[in-house]
Write a protein that holds these residues in place. Structure first.
Motif, PDB file in Angstrom:
ATOM      1  N   ARG A  33       0.836  -1.209   0.000  1.00 61.48           N
ATOM      2  CA  ARG A  33       0.000   0.000   0.000  1.00 61.48           C
ATOM      3  C   ARG A  33       0.867   1.252   0.000  1.00 61.48           C
ATOM      4  NH1 ARG A  33      -1.182   3.366   3.854  1.00 61.48           N
ATOM      5  NH2 ARG A  33      -0.417   2.029   5.537  1.00 61.48           N
ATOM      6  N   LEU A  34       1.951   1.232   0.788  1.00 62.73           N
ATOM      7  CA  LEU A  34       2.812   2.414   0.865  1.00 62.73           C
ATOM      8  C   LEU A  34       3.627   2.613  -0.413  1.00 62.73           C
ATOM      9  CD1 LEU A  34       3.967   2.260   4.588  1.00 62.73           C
ATOM     10  CD2 LEU A  34       2.367   3.880   3.535  1.00 62.73           C
ATOM     11  N   VAL A  35       4.048   1.524  -1.050  1.00 66.24           N
ATOM     12  CA  VAL A  35       4.726   1.678  -2.347  1.00 66.24           C
ATOM     13  C   VAL A  35       3.812   2.453  -3.289  1.00 66.24           C
ATOM     14  CG1 VAL A  35       5.534   0.476  -4.425  1.00 66.24           C
ATOM     15  CG2 VAL A  35       6.226  -0.361  -2.162  1.00 66.24           C
ATOM     16  N   THR A  36       2.558   2.078  -3.324  1.00 62.61           N
ATOM     17  CA  THR A  36       1.592   2.755  -4.195  1.00 62.61           C
ATOM     18  C   THR A  36       1.395   4.212  -3.771  1.00 62.61           C
ATOM     19  OG1 THR A  36       0.489   0.660  -4.627  1.00 62.61           O
ATOM     20  CG2 THR A  36      -0.776   2.669  -5.072  1.00 62.61           C
ATOM     21  N   VAL A  69      13.429   7.032  -8.887  1.00 65.97           N
ATOM     22  CA  VAL A  69      12.381   6.295  -8.183  1.00 65.97           C
ATOM     23  C   VAL A  69      11.932   5.094  -9.009  1.00 65.97           C
ATOM     24  CG1 VAL A  69       9.994   6.440  -7.345  1.00 65.97           C
ATOM     25  CG2 VAL A  69      11.646   8.226  -6.757  1.00 65.97           C
ATOM     26  N   ARG A  70      11.774   5.267 -10.292  1.00 65.51           N
ATOM     27  CA  ARG A  70      11.434   4.149 -11.182  1.00 65.51           C
ATOM     28  C   ARG A  70      12.475   3.043 -11.043  1.00 65.51           C
ATOM     29  NH1 ARG A  70      12.902   5.794 -16.837  1.00 65.51           N
ATOM     30  NH2 ARG A  70      14.910   5.478 -15.834  1.00 65.51           N
ATOM     31  N   ASP A  71      13.751   3.432 -11.087  1.00 63.36           N
ATOM     32  CA  ASP A  71      14.825   2.446 -11.023  1.00 63.36           C
ATOM     33  C   ASP A  71      14.955   1.817  -9.640  1.00 63.36           C
ATOM     34  OD1 ASP A  71      15.197   2.958 -13.689  1.00 63.36           O
ATOM     35  OD2 ASP A  71      17.069   4.084 -13.428  1.00 63.36           O
ATOM     36  N   VAL A  72      14.644   2.582  -8.596  1.00 63.12           N
ATOM     37  CA  VAL A  72      14.629   2.022  -7.240  1.00 63.12           C
ATOM     38  C   VAL A  72      13.560   0.933  -7.158  1.00 63.12           C
ATOM     39  CG1 VAL A  72      13.972   2.532  -4.833  1.00 63.12           C
ATOM     40  CG2 VAL A  72      15.627   3.985  -6.029  1.00 63.12           C
ATOM     41  N   CYS A  73      12.385   1.187  -7.697  1.00 63.96           N
ATOM     42  CA  CYS A  73      11.323   0.172  -7.686  1.00 63.96           C
ATOM     43  C   CYS A  73      11.789  -1.096  -8.398  1.00 63.96           C
ATOM     44  CB  CYS A  73      10.045   0.706  -8.333  1.00 63.96           C
ATOM     45  SG  CYS A  73       9.187   1.947  -7.358  1.00 63.96           S
ATOM     46  N   ARG A  74      12.396  -0.947  -9.525  1.00 65.13           N
ATOM     47  CA  ARG A  74      12.892  -2.111 -10.282  1.00 65.13           C
ATOM     48  C   ARG A  74      13.971  -2.855  -9.506  1.00 65.13           C
ATOM     49  NH1 ARG A  74      13.522   0.995 -16.122  1.00 65.13           N
ATOM     50  NH2 ARG A  74      11.338   0.860 -16.757  1.00 65.13           N
ATOM     51  N   LEU A  75      14.920  -2.120  -8.966  1.00 65.08           N
ATOM     52  CA  LEU A  75      16.044  -2.717  -8.251  1.00 65.08           C
ATOM     53  C   LEU A  75      15.581  -3.421  -6.979  1.00 65.08           C
ATOM     54  CD1 LEU A  75      19.197  -2.977  -8.052  1.00 65.08           C
ATOM     55  CD2 LEU A  75      19.061  -0.969  -6.557  1.00 65.08           C
ATOM     56  N   PHE A  76      14.718  -2.771  -6.213  1.00 64.49           N
ATOM     57  CA  PHE A  76      14.287  -3.368  -4.959  1.00 64.49           C
ATOM     58  C   PHE A  76      13.371  -4.561  -5.201  1.00 64.49           C
ATOM     59  CE2 PHE A  76      16.564  -0.021  -3.254  1.00 64.49           C
ATOM     60  CZ  PHE A  76      16.579  -0.064  -1.870  1.00 64.49           C
ATOM     61  N   GLU A  77      12.608  -4.545  -6.268  1.00 63.86           N
ATOM     62  CA  GLU A  77      11.816  -5.729  -6.617  1.00 63.86           C
ATOM     63  C   GLU A  77      12.760  -6.889  -6.943  1.00 63.86           C
ATOM     64  OE1 GLU A  77       8.363  -7.366  -9.641  1.00 63.86           O
ATOM     65  OE2 GLU A  77       9.318  -5.437 -10.095  1.00 63.86           O
ATOM     66  N   GLU A  78      13.788  -6.614  -7.720  1.00 65.64           N
ATOM     67  CA  GLU A  78      14.757  -7.646  -8.085  1.00 65.64           C
ATOM     68  C   GLU A  78      15.469  -8.190  -6.846  1.00 65.64           C
ATOM     69  OE1 GLU A  78      19.141  -7.556 -10.044  1.00 65.64           O
ATOM     70  OE2 GLU A  78      17.572  -6.554 -11.204  1.00 65.64           O
ATOM     71  N   ARG A  79      15.899  -7.309  -5.963  1.00 65.64           N
ATOM     72  CA  ARG A  79      16.607  -7.742  -4.750  1.00 65.64           C
ATOM     73  C   ARG A  79      15.689  -8.539  -3.827  1.00 65.64           C
ATOM     74  NH1 ARG A  79      20.920  -2.858  -3.399  1.00 65.64           N
ATOM     75  NH2 ARG A  79      22.184  -3.302  -5.249  1.00 65.64           N
ATOM     76  N   THR A  80      14.450  -8.131  -3.725  1.00 74.90           N
ATOM     77  CA  THR A  80      13.492  -8.880  -2.908  1.00 74.90           C
ATOM     78  C   THR A  80      13.291 -10.271  -3.488  1.00 74.90           C
ATOM     79  OG1 THR A  80      12.397  -6.834  -2.248  1.00 74.90           O
ATOM     80  CG2 THR A  80      11.145  -8.886  -1.964  1.00 74.90           C
ATOM     81  N   TYR A 124       6.413  -3.848  -8.277  1.00 73.87           N
ATOM     82  CA  TYR A 124       7.124  -3.892  -7.000  1.00 73.87           C
ATOM     83  C   TYR A 124       6.140  -4.110  -5.849  1.00 73.87           C
ATOM     84  CZ  TYR A 124      10.141  -2.056  -3.197  1.00 73.87           C
ATOM     85  OH  TYR A 124      10.845  -1.869  -2.043  1.00 73.87           O
ATOM     86  N   ALA A 125       5.056  -3.354  -5.813  1.00 77.00           N
ATOM     87  CA  ALA A 125       4.056  -3.477  -4.750  1.00 77.00           C
ATOM     88  C   ALA A 125       3.413  -4.861  -4.763  1.00 77.00           C
ATOM     89  CB  ALA A 125       2.993  -2.386  -4.888  1.00 77.00           C
ATOM     90  N   ARG A 126       3.060  -5.342  -5.955  1.00 78.39           N
ATOM     91  CA  ARG A 126       2.425  -6.663  -6.077  1.00 78.39           C
ATOM     92  C   ARG A 126       3.338  -7.782  -5.601  1.00 78.39           C
ATOM     93  NH1 ARG A 126       0.830  -5.732 -11.572  1.00 78.39           N
ATOM     94  NH2 ARG A 126       2.504  -7.167 -12.006  1.00 78.39           N
ATOM     95  N   GLY A 127       4.643  -7.593  -5.740  1.00 80.11           N
ATOM     96  CA  GLY A 127       5.587  -8.614  -5.322  1.00 80.11           C
ATOM     97  C   GLY A 127       5.485  -8.950  -3.847  1.00 80.11           C
TER      98      GLY A 127
END
Length: 174
Positions: A33-36, A69-80, A124-127
């Motif tokens: 929810r907070l990512v969104t 911010v776009r790239d942070v979402c991508r990177l943190f999704e990948e790391r998660t 990222y949020a859905r992950g």
């Protein structure tokens, strides 16, 4: 621009004095929810007439922050995902300043960035929707040895998303 060499992991223990976000207080149920909430406002930010303008030579423009911010979402999704699939993976070093230069952040199209940021944030949020209670404690290591759990990495990433809204004078959605 001077590279940001500050270790921001302290935000897991203390509220940020600049943006006010208390990352360490975020519970697993709040992450998606907070990512969104912290990414939806970028559509409006990128419609500003001055979105490409740096307020000062050493401060990114709203467009550059949005690309980050776009790239942070991508990177943190990948790391998660790595943390969920592997035991204690070590993350490659990510130099955000090099990425900004090589990605020519300031030359990108704001409308395209808004769409890409929205898609990256949604993914990222859905992950986090399928992370089980024991998985929140799985670990990963930054290249400097800092250890994160799935939860603390999410908290750390959320601070980044929230802080950059503050940087451009925007508020979270909702």
């Amino acid at each position: 621009m001077e590279p940001d060499t500050k270790d921001w992991t302290w935000v897991l223990e203390l509220p940020c004095p600049d943006c006010g976000f208390d990352a360490g207080a975020v519970r697993p149920d709040d992450v998606g929810r907070l990512v969104t909430a912290f990414t939806e406002p970028w559509w409006q930010v990128l419609q500003r007439s001055d979105a490409r303008t740096r307020p000062e030579p050493a401060v990114w423009s709203a467009l550059e922050y949005a690309c980050h911010v776009r790239d942070v979402c991508r990177l943190f999704e990948e790391r998660t995902r790595l943390m969920l699939e592997q035991d204690a993976p070590t993350f490659d070093n990510w130099d955000q300043d090099v990425t900004a230069v090589e990605g020519r952040y300031g030359e990108q199209d704001p409308s395209t960035v808004a769409a890409e940021l929205s898609a990256a944030a949604e993914s990222y949020a859905r992950g986090y929707d399928t992370v089980t209670e024991p998985e929140w404690a799985r670990t990963g290591l930054r290249s400097n040895g800092s250890e994160f759990t799935v939860l603390t990495l999410a908290q750390y990433g959320l601070h980044d998303l929230r802080h950059h809204l503050h940087d451009v004078g925007a508020s979270p959605a909702g």
